[in-house]
Design a protein around this motif. Structure first.
Motif, PDB file in Angstrom:
ATOM      1  N   LEU A   1     -20.561  14.784  17.427  1.00 46.81           N
ATOM      2  CA  LEU A   1     -19.722  13.648  16.742  1.00 46.81           C
ATOM      3  C   LEU A   1     -18.157  14.920  16.333  1.00 46.81           C
ATOM      4  O   LEU A   1     -17.219  14.779  16.708  1.00 46.81           O
TER       5      LEU A   1
ATOM      6  N   ALA B   1     -15.041   5.684  17.331  1.00 41.96           N
ATOM      7  CA  ALA B   1     -16.248   4.462  16.753  1.00 41.96           C
ATOM      8  C   ALA B   1     -16.587   4.139  18.221  1.00 41.96           C
ATOM      9  O   ALA B   1     -18.241   3.911  18.632  1.00 41.96           O
TER      10      ALA B   1
ATOM     11  N   LEU C   1     -20.372   3.941  17.748  1.00 40.79           N
ATOM     12  CA  LEU C   1     -21.145   4.097  16.535  1.00 40.79           C
ATOM     13  C   LEU C   1     -20.065   2.579  15.796  1.00 40.79           C
ATOM     14  O   LEU C   1     -19.351   2.589  15.881  1.00 40.79           O
TER      15      LEU C   1
ATOM     16  N   THR D   1     -19.553   4.230   8.932  1.00 38.15           N
ATOM     17  CA  THR D   1     -20.702   5.350   8.911  1.00 38.15           C
ATOM     18  C   THR D   1     -20.414   6.613   9.709  1.00 38.15           C
ATOM     19  O   THR D   1     -20.198   7.686   9.101  1.00 38.15           O
ATOM     20  N   LEU D   2     -19.588   6.210  10.213  1.00 36.37           N
ATOM     21  CA  LEU D   2     -18.237   8.114  11.532  1.00 36.37           C
ATOM     22  C   LEU D   2     -17.650   8.052   9.884  1.00 36.37           C
ATOM     23  O   LEU D   2     -17.141   8.871   9.669  1.00 36.37           O
TER      24      LEU D   2
END
Length: 100
Positions: free
Chosen positions: A24, A39, A44, A48-49
């Motif tokens: 990432l 994302a 993703l 969360t990111l």
């Protein structure tokens, strides 16, 4: 070549030696990043990111380079804090050099 940023925290070293986190983080070293776009590119979940990004900001691994106006709230643009980051061996999870 610029001097790499030296990691001094165990928590930052743990993140920078974790291959899933490095996957990432790689984007932040390659270009300026807007989280919604990243994302989507990586498939993703944005919350969360954002959780990870807030931790990386706190540890000084990345930083906000500017905010771009848009309807609603401005979009933050992120980049790695340095072109290279040096993690001293003593901060890595390896107990010694014997396994190398």
């Amino acid at each position: 070549m610029p001097t790499p940023k030296r990691v001094t925290s165990l928590e930052a070293a743990k993140i920078l030696t974790d291959t899933s986190q490095l996957r990432l983080l790689k984007a932040f070293f390659q270009a300026e990043v807007v989280l919604t776009e990243l994302a989507t590119q990586l498939g993703l979940n944005l919350p969360t990111l954002l959780y990870k990004v807030n931790k990386w900001l706190e540890l000084g691994i990345i930083h906000v380079i500017r905010e771009e106006p848009r309807r609603g709230r401005a979009s933050k643009v992120y980049r790695a804090a340095a072109e290279a980051i040096f993690v001293p061996f003593e901060l890595t999870p390896s107990p010694d050099l014997s396994r190398f």
